[in-house]
Design a protein around this motif. Structure first.
Motif, mmCIF file in Angstrom:
data_model
loop_
_atom_site.group_PDB
_atom_site.id
_atom_site.type_symbol
_atom_site.label_atom_id
_atom_site.label_comp_id
_atom_site.label_asym_id
_atom_site.label_seq_id
_atom_site.Cartn_x
_atom_site.Cartn_y
_atom_site.Cartn_z
ATOM 1 N N MET A 102 0.800 -1.205 0.000
ATOM 2 C CA MET A 102 0.000 0.000 0.000
ATOM 3 C C MET A 102 0.840 1.266 0.000
ATOM 4 S SD MET A 102 -3.202 -1.159 2.168
ATOM 5 C CE MET A 102 -4.159 -0.252 1.069
ATOM 6 N N LEU A 103 1.998 1.204 0.591
ATOM 7 C CA LEU A 103 2.806 2.408 0.634
ATOM 8 C C LEU A 103 3.533 2.713 -0.671
ATOM 9 C CD1 LEU A 103 3.421 4.636 2.569
ATOM 10 C CD2 LEU A 103 5.337 3.347 3.439
ATOM 11 N N PRO A 104 4.058 1.709 -1.400
ATOM 12 C CA PRO A 104 4.806 2.045 -2.610
ATOM 13 C C PRO A 104 4.074 2.920 -3.622
ATOM 14 C CG PRO A 104 5.068 -0.268 -2.133
ATOM 15 C CD PRO A 104 4.109 0.271 -1.133
ATOM 16 N N PRO A 105 2.780 2.681 -3.926
ATOM 17 C CA PRO A 105 2.165 3.583 -4.910
ATOM 18 C C PRO A 105 2.122 5.024 -4.441
ATOM 19 C CG PRO A 105 0.804 1.643 -4.608
ATOM 20 C CD PRO A 105 1.834 1.607 -3.540
ATOM 21 N N ILE A 106 1.939 5.217 -3.144
ATOM 22 C CA ILE A 106 1.882 6.590 -2.659
ATOM 23 C C ILE A 106 3.236 7.257 -2.779
ATOM 24 C CG2 ILE A 106 1.423 7.982 -0.640
ATOM 25 C CD1 ILE A 106 -0.536 5.986 0.249
ATOM 26 N N THR B 178 13.674 1.627 -26.041
ATOM 27 C CA THR B 178 12.348 1.040 -26.195
ATOM 28 C C THR B 178 11.571 1.602 -27.361
ATOM 29 O OG1 THR B 178 11.489 2.689 -24.689
ATOM 30 C CG2 THR B 178 12.109 0.561 -23.764
ATOM 31 N N HIS B 179 12.244 2.270 -28.266
ATOM 32 C CA HIS B 179 11.441 2.927 -29.286
ATOM 33 C C HIS B 179 10.775 1.949 -30.227
ATOM 34 C CE1 HIS B 179 15.720 2.864 -30.379
ATOM 35 N NE2 HIS B 179 15.281 2.405 -31.508
ATOM 36 N N ASN B 180 11.208 0.706 -30.173
ATOM 37 C CA ASN B 180 10.520 -0.252 -31.034
ATOM 38 C C ASN B 180 9.464 -1.054 -30.298
ATOM 39 O OD1 ASN B 180 11.725 0.281 -33.466
ATOM 40 N ND2 ASN B 180 13.569 -0.832 -32.861
ATOM 41 N N SER B 181 9.403 -0.907 -29.019
ATOM 42 C CA SER B 181 8.403 -1.675 -28.272
ATOM 43 C C SER B 181 7.705 -0.706 -27.339
ATOM 44 C CB SER B 181 9.058 -2.797 -27.507
ATOM 45 O OG SER B 181 10.265 -2.347 -26.934
ATOM 46 N N ARG B 182 6.854 0.091 -27.933
ATOM 47 C CA ARG B 182 6.282 1.179 -27.164
ATOM 48 C C ARG B 182 5.297 0.704 -26.125
ATOM 49 N NH1 ARG B 182 8.934 5.970 -27.596
ATOM 50 N NH2 ARG B 182 9.430 6.484 -29.741
ATOM 51 N N GLN B 183 4.718 -0.490 -26.366
ATOM 52 C CA GLN B 183 3.628 -0.885 -25.485
ATOM 53 C C GLN B 183 4.107 -1.148 -24.073
ATOM 54 O OE1 GLN B 183 4.121 -2.116 -28.433
ATOM 55 N NE2 GLN B 183 2.295 -1.478 -29.553
ATOM 56 N N ILE B 184 5.328 -1.605 -23.933
ATOM 57 C CA ILE B 184 5.745 -1.979 -22.586
ATOM 58 C C ILE B 184 6.503 -0.856 -21.892
ATOM 59 C CG2 ILE B 184 5.825 -4.414 -23.039
ATOM 60 C CD1 ILE B 184 8.835 -4.130 -23.322
ATOM 61 N N GLU B 185 6.543 0.285 -22.513
ATOM 62 C CA GLU B 185 7.303 1.364 -21.878
ATOM 63 C C GLU B 185 6.820 1.713 -20.474
ATOM 64 O OE1 GLU B 185 7.164 4.344 -24.817
ATOM 65 O OE2 GLU B 185 9.232 4.076 -25.394
ATOM 66 N N PRO B 186 5.511 1.847 -20.248
ATOM 67 C CA PRO B 186 5.087 2.212 -18.897
ATOM 68 C C PRO B 186 5.513 1.187 -17.873
ATOM 69 C CG PRO B 186 3.275 2.467 -20.414
ATOM 70 C CD PRO B 186 4.343 1.774 -21.151
ATOM 71 N N LEU B 187 5.649 -0.038 -18.340
ATOM 72 C CA LEU B 187 5.983 -1.098 -17.406
ATOM 73 C C LEU B 187 7.301 -0.825 -16.709
ATOM 74 C CD1 LEU B 187 4.650 -3.759 -16.750
ATOM 75 C CD2 LEU B 187 6.257 -4.859 -18.273
ATOM 76 N N PHE B 188 8.252 -0.273 -17.466
ATOM 77 C CA PHE B 188 9.562 -0.083 -16.872
ATOM 78 C C PHE B 188 9.517 0.870 -15.709
ATOM 79 C CE2 PHE B 188 12.018 -2.680 -19.386
ATOM 80 C CZ PHE B 188 11.610 -2.597 -20.687
ATOM 81 N N VAL B 189 8.744 1.892 -15.880
ATOM 82 C CA VAL B 189 8.674 2.867 -14.793
ATOM 83 C C VAL B 189 8.210 2.194 -13.512
ATOM 84 C CG1 VAL B 189 7.461 4.919 -14.026
ATOM 85 C CG2 VAL B 189 8.327 4.797 -16.330
ATOM 86 N N PHE B 190 7.148 1.409 -13.650
ATOM 87 C CA PHE B 190 6.600 0.817 -12.436
ATOM 88 C C PHE B 190 7.481 -0.271 -11.879
ATOM 89 C CE2 PHE B 190 2.963 3.227 -12.577
ATOM 90 C CZ PHE B 190 2.526 3.311 -13.878
ATOM 91 N N MET B 191 8.003 -1.098 -12.755
ATOM 92 C CA MET B 191 8.811 -2.205 -12.265
ATOM 93 C C MET B 191 10.082 -1.710 -11.599
ATOM 94 S SD MET B 191 7.227 -4.977 -12.756
ATOM 95 C CE MET B 191 5.664 -4.179 -12.559
ATOM 96 N N TYR B 192 10.726 -0.752 -12.216
ATOM 97 C CA TYR B 192 11.968 -0.274 -11.619
ATOM 98 C C TYR B 192 11.732 0.407 -10.282
ATOM 99 C CZ TYR B 192 15.250 -1.333 -15.289
ATOM 100 O OH TYR B 192 16.069 -1.980 -16.161
ATOM 101 N N SER B 193 10.679 1.183 -10.215
ATOM 102 C CA SER B 193 10.482 1.863 -8.941
ATOM 103 C C SER B 193 10.077 0.874 -7.860
ATOM 104 C CB SER B 193 9.466 2.984 -9.059
ATOM 105 O OG SER B 193 8.388 2.586 -9.844
ATOM 106 N N TYR B 194 9.280 -0.132 -8.239
ATOM 107 C CA TYR B 194 8.910 -1.107 -7.229
ATOM 108 C C TYR B 194 10.120 -1.915 -6.796
ATOM 109 C CZ TYR B 194 5.791 -4.215 -4.721
ATOM 110 O OH TYR B 194 5.148 -4.912 -3.756
ATOM 111 N N LEU B 195 10.960 -2.235 -7.773
ATOM 112 C CA LEU B 195 12.182 -2.968 -7.451
ATOM 113 C C LEU B 195 13.048 -2.177 -6.487
ATOM 114 C CD1 LEU B 195 13.071 -5.674 -8.552
ATOM 115 C CD2 LEU B 195 14.573 -4.469 -10.107
#
Lengths: 747, 196
Positions: free
Chosen positions: A141-145, A299-316
């Motif tokens: 619950m805390l990580p998204p905040i 990631t310019h060739n795989s645009r769909q998964i770009e948002p994923l990196f932001v979330f995964m890296y920050s959660y990691l």
């Protein structure tokens, strides 16, 4: 109004249904597993196509069950979804009646709903899900905040005030914890209160827990009344970093509470640990941010998964911080670092997606936390001790006020804009306690024999601050802010001209940039330009065709909007109408009745643009930043540019013929469009993009403006400034690449 | 980009600027200014409109264009550092000790009158020392959202002029402007706190 009532009614029936559902299938109760079997389908006419000699199957035969139910399999996700839905319905319900949210902060309302649900659950002897247990809270619950705070942090005001923020967060927390702890220990010595068995360490531990400030509700109020940026950013930053300090202190004191005697070496080690924790958190954050930025370069060739990196890296990053027990809140540096580079690398759609998802996750977390605060209040066992709790409240208040006063006196000489007493009062009064305090108190080990008392005391403080302070902060601050006397002589002239002057001053301030800490900023900028940008950013060349097509469509729709005969978006009367107006100059004067004048006041008050308060727009927890007003201004400029061009292409473009008022738009009539799009930024040498040529804006006398409307100039696209306007993605027509716009639509 | 004719700011010039504008720190001002907003190096350069238009916050300021324009003298497209500081000096806060002493024969640049004059000139583009109805309408339109119709805006402008106009010429002169704003704390509104 009728529709609203219906919505409200529907909302309520939905709530009731959900409540019933939850009660039936709630929490830790026995799971209703039913083995599918023939007994289930007694009475069900078999419409299936299996040949059956008899209409009703007999008990011994094992037939194909028509209708089965396996609740245990889906129990956990199902309940989770129901809880989230319930909390979200509550949120919808509040906003139907706007007036409520103005006077009562959302957190209060959510707690109330939680209380009601908790009451229901308690009466049917259910236990709520263990959401606010330590692991679930800190891991889910805390990580998204944290991510939300970091991602939408306004960097420039923050770094300007970083000294003040850290000063209040670190020293303030220490001051509060030690002060409250000591005072409470002194109170415990008094026999009459019956709390003598709480020793100093436990008092300090408890004090460190309740000094965690969570000013969400206060920030909402401050934003509504447009408090000045400095106060806002200090409260915001303090609330954020305060958590980190609190957690460190908590760990320290809980360790200390176990051992019987404290040596001086332990104190020293405690300080060292604090440094390790905070610096480690910062460094880890920056490291992960850089890695994330680097990843998005490719990631310019795989645009769909770009948002994923932001979330995964920050959660990691968050989890790694938890692994090493360093401060996970300081992982907001990850989000800050990441955002600056990632938003340049990813596509526009990914950018929007990221922002929306961050907001959604944070919103859900926040809602659930306050909701469960209410629920758990009813269902836990309490131990009430009047003296202890009242004194806790009193000391919390006193020490915070004193702390702010003393700390401000010390730091005011170092600030460019010192804090007045009103500011200090605002700071002190917005010290609401919230979720972190609550979660921490639940993680107290059971070895502390007065644990229940602590839990009750924390809940009492949270309720008091959130409800009483949260509700009263708005009237108090509004009362304090009214400096001018609201007399009727405040005429329209004053209103208009005051607003003009405010716009002027804010413009000049922006022009000057900031006037302190320039040395480090300069150094960082150089380092950034030379090294970081080259590594982390994809060479800024033209975007993919899809993106440029999107931009072109945006621009064309904007143009179409201007072409329709709406008088609203006209930036200025055109040349022709100016002449007409002058003829009308000798009209008879109208008399304006007072009702009209009041009307005008209202219109002006509602519709005049407020001066830019970027900070506030971006840190509101419940809304994405609203850019409609910037769009309007930019469209207007755009249209004035068009108009001046069009005017010049139809008439003799000597300077005498064009009225002087036409000159002072951003574009001199007849000159180059390229310089018209004034959001062109200078290229910091990123990749040495030398394909752009800067065509200078030359004075009107020298140019031959004939070909100008028919040319298709290349427009320079350059990089954003640090901390300036990161969200240019929303103004696609202003951020153009060399192959996108062709301006033949003008010709 | 920003540096064209390099007119080096010599010591004497800096002294003159200091005296004229009253800004003690203007010697260090270029260093400060060089980071976010204007190009560097600032000492030797001359600004053009482009340099100002690059600032994104100004772009979305409703009066951004006019503010930029206020820096440039009539008809010119370049301003040097001295001119820039002159304009900026309007926004220096008025210190208390200045109110009492008898200043130089010409008023200091940041006096109340001069501040009001700056604002007045933002409305009055054709420099005829009167704010006509159209000029007022133009500024109003810039400052107001899209939800207001032209008629409403027109009547607001009419009312504004009516309130201020004392000599019946259907426009606001500078004296009328000053008079109507006499209760407004202009010194505080039109000052930037970190210019001293």
């Amino acid at each position: 109004m009728g529709r609203l009532c219906i919505l409200g009614v529907r909302g309520r029936t939905a709530w009731c249904t959900l409540l019933l559902l939850l009660c039936c299938s709630g929490g830790d109760c026995e799971s209703e597993t039913r083995t599918p079997g023939p007994t289930d389908i007694q009475g069900v006419k078999p419409f299936h196509n299996e040949p059956q000699p008899q209409p009703f199957p007999e008990e011994e035969k094992a037939n194909m069950p028509v209708f089965t139910m396996d609740y245990s399999r889906i129990q956990v996700p199902f309940e989770f979804t129901l809880w989230v839905l319930l909390a979200s319905f509550a949120k919808i319900g509040f906003h139907i009646y706007h007036k409520i949210t103005i006077w009562i902060p959302e957190s209060c309302l959510l707690i109330c709903i939680g209380l009601i649900v908790g009451g229901i659950m308690h009466s049917v002897k259910e236990k709520p899900p263990a959401v606010l247990s330590s692991d679930v809270f800190f891991l889910y619950m805390l990580p998204p905040i944290v991510l939300d705070s970091g991602y939408f942090m306004p960097t420039r005001p923050f770094f300007e005030n970083v000294g003040t923020v850290l000063w209040y967060a670190v020293v303030g927390s220490l001051w509060n914890s030690v002060g409250i702890g000591m005072s409470l220990f002194a109170i415990c010595q008094i026999e009459a209160f019956g709390v003598q068995d709480i020793n100093l360490q436990e008092n300090l531990l408890f004090a460190s827990i309740i000094s965690a400030v969570d000013p969400v509700a206060a920030l909402c109020v401050f934003e509504d009344i447009s408090v000045n940026e400095q106060i806002y950013i200090v409260i915001f930053g303090e609330g954020l970093f305060n958590d980190a300090v609190t957690v460190v202190l908590y760990n320290m004191f809980s360790y200390v509470a176990d051992i019987p005697a404290v040596e001086s070496v332990d104190v020293f080690l405690g300080v060292a640990r604090f440094c390790v924790v905070s610096l480690g958190g910062l460094l880890f954050g920056v490291l992960f941010g850089i890695v994330a930025a680097f990843t998005t370069r490719f990631t310019h060739n795989s645009r769909q998964i770009e948002p994923l990196f932001v979330f995964m890296y920050s959660y990691l990053a968050y989890l790694v911080a938890e692994l090493f027990a360093i401060s996970s809140v300081l992982i907001i540096t990850c989000a800050i670092t990441m955002k600056y580079y990632v938003e340049e690398n990813v596509s526009q759609r990914s950018c929007t997606t990221i922002r929306h998802v961050v907001k959604v996750l944070a919103s859900i977390s926040e809602t659930l936390i306050f909701f469960f605060l209410g629920v758990v209040t009813i269902t836990t066992e309490h131990e009430w001790n009047w003296a202890y709790i009242l004194f806790t409240l009193l000391f919390a208040f006193i020490w915070r006020g004193l702390g702010i006063l003393v700390l401000t006196q010390i730091i005011n000489p170092f600030r460019t804009i010192p804090f007045s007493f009103k500011d200090q009062f605002g700071l002190a009064y917005s010290g609401l306690r919230g979720a972190v305090c609550f979660a921490l108190v639940f993680t107290l080990p059971d070895t502390i024999n007065r644990r229940k008392l602590f839990v009750t005391a924390s809940i009492a403080i949270i309720f008091f601050t959130v409800f009483i302070q949260g509700i009263s902060i708005r009237p108090i601050v509004e009362y304090m802010n009214i400096r001018r006397s609201n007399n009727e002589k405040y005429n329209i002239n004053m209103e208009i001209h005051s607003r003009t002057m405010e716009h002027i001053v804010s413009g000049i301030e922006d022009l000057c940039g900031q006037w302190s800490h320039y040395y480090w900023k300069d150094k960082f900028k150089k380092f950034n330009d030379r090294i970081l940008r080259r590594i982390l950013l994809r060479d800024s060349r033209a975007e993919s065709s899809i993106v440029s097509l999107y931009k072109k469509l945006e621009l064309q729709s904007a143009i179409e909007m201007l072409d329709t005969p709406m008088g609203d978006l006209s930036a200025a009367p055109s040349v022709v109408s100016l002449h007409d107006e002058m003829k009308e100059a000798s009209r008879p004067k109208k008399k304006f009745p007072t009702a009209d004048v009041r009307n005008m006041h209202n219109i002006l008050a509602k519709n005049m643009y407020k001066i830019r308060q970027k900070t506030l727009a971006y840190t509101n927890k419940y809304k994405l930043p609203d850019e409609s007003r910037t769009r309007e201004i930019l469209i207007r400029r755009h249209s004035s540019i068009r108009r001046s061009l069009r005017a010049s292409s139809f008439r003799d473009p000597l300077s005498e013929n064009i009225p002087k008022s036409q000159r002072y738009y951003s574009l001199q009539p007849g000159s180059d469009l390229e310089s018209a799009f004034a959001l062109r930024r200078r290229s910091h040498g990123a990749g040495g993009s030398s394909t752009r040529s800067a065509i200078p804006l030359s004075p009107i006398k020298e140019r031959s403006p004939g070909p100008a409307p028919h040319r298709t100039p290349t427009v320079q696209q350059s990089e954003d400034e640090e901390g300036a306007m990161p969200h240019v993605w929303s103004w696609p027509w202003m951020r153009v690449g060399p192959d996108t716009m062709n301006y033949r639509i003008y010709g | 980009m920003g540096s064209r004719a390099s007119t080096l700011l010599r010591e004497e010039e800096i002294e003159e600027i200091k005296k004229e504008t009253g800004c003690k720190l203007c010697q260090n001002a270029p260093l400060y200014l060089s980071q976010t907003s204007i190009t560097n190096p600032v000492f030797n350069s001359v600004f053009s409109r482009e340099d100002f238009q690059r600032i994104p916050e100004l772009a979305i300021n409703p009066l951004g264009d006019r503010i930029i324009n206020a820096f440039f003298p009539e008809g010119e497209d370049q301003v040097n550092f001295r001119g820039f500081m002159r304009t900026l000096a309007h926004f220096r806060p008025i210190e208390d000790n200045e109110k009492n002493k008898n200043a130089a024969p010409s008023e200091p640049l940041n006096s109340r009158t001069n501040k009001l004059l700056f604002a007045f000139r933002l409305y009055d583009l054709d420099r005829d020392d009167k704010i006509s109805r159209d000029e007022l309408l133009q500024v109003l339109r810039m400052m107001v959202g899209v939800n207001i119709s032209d008629e409403q805006l027109g009547s607001i402008a009419d009312r504004t002029i009516q309130e201020a106009d004392t000599n019946g010429d259907n426009s606001i002169s500078f004296n009328e402007f000053m008079k109507v704003l006499e209760k407004v704390d202009v010194e505080q509104k039109m000052s930037i706190r970190f210019l001293h």
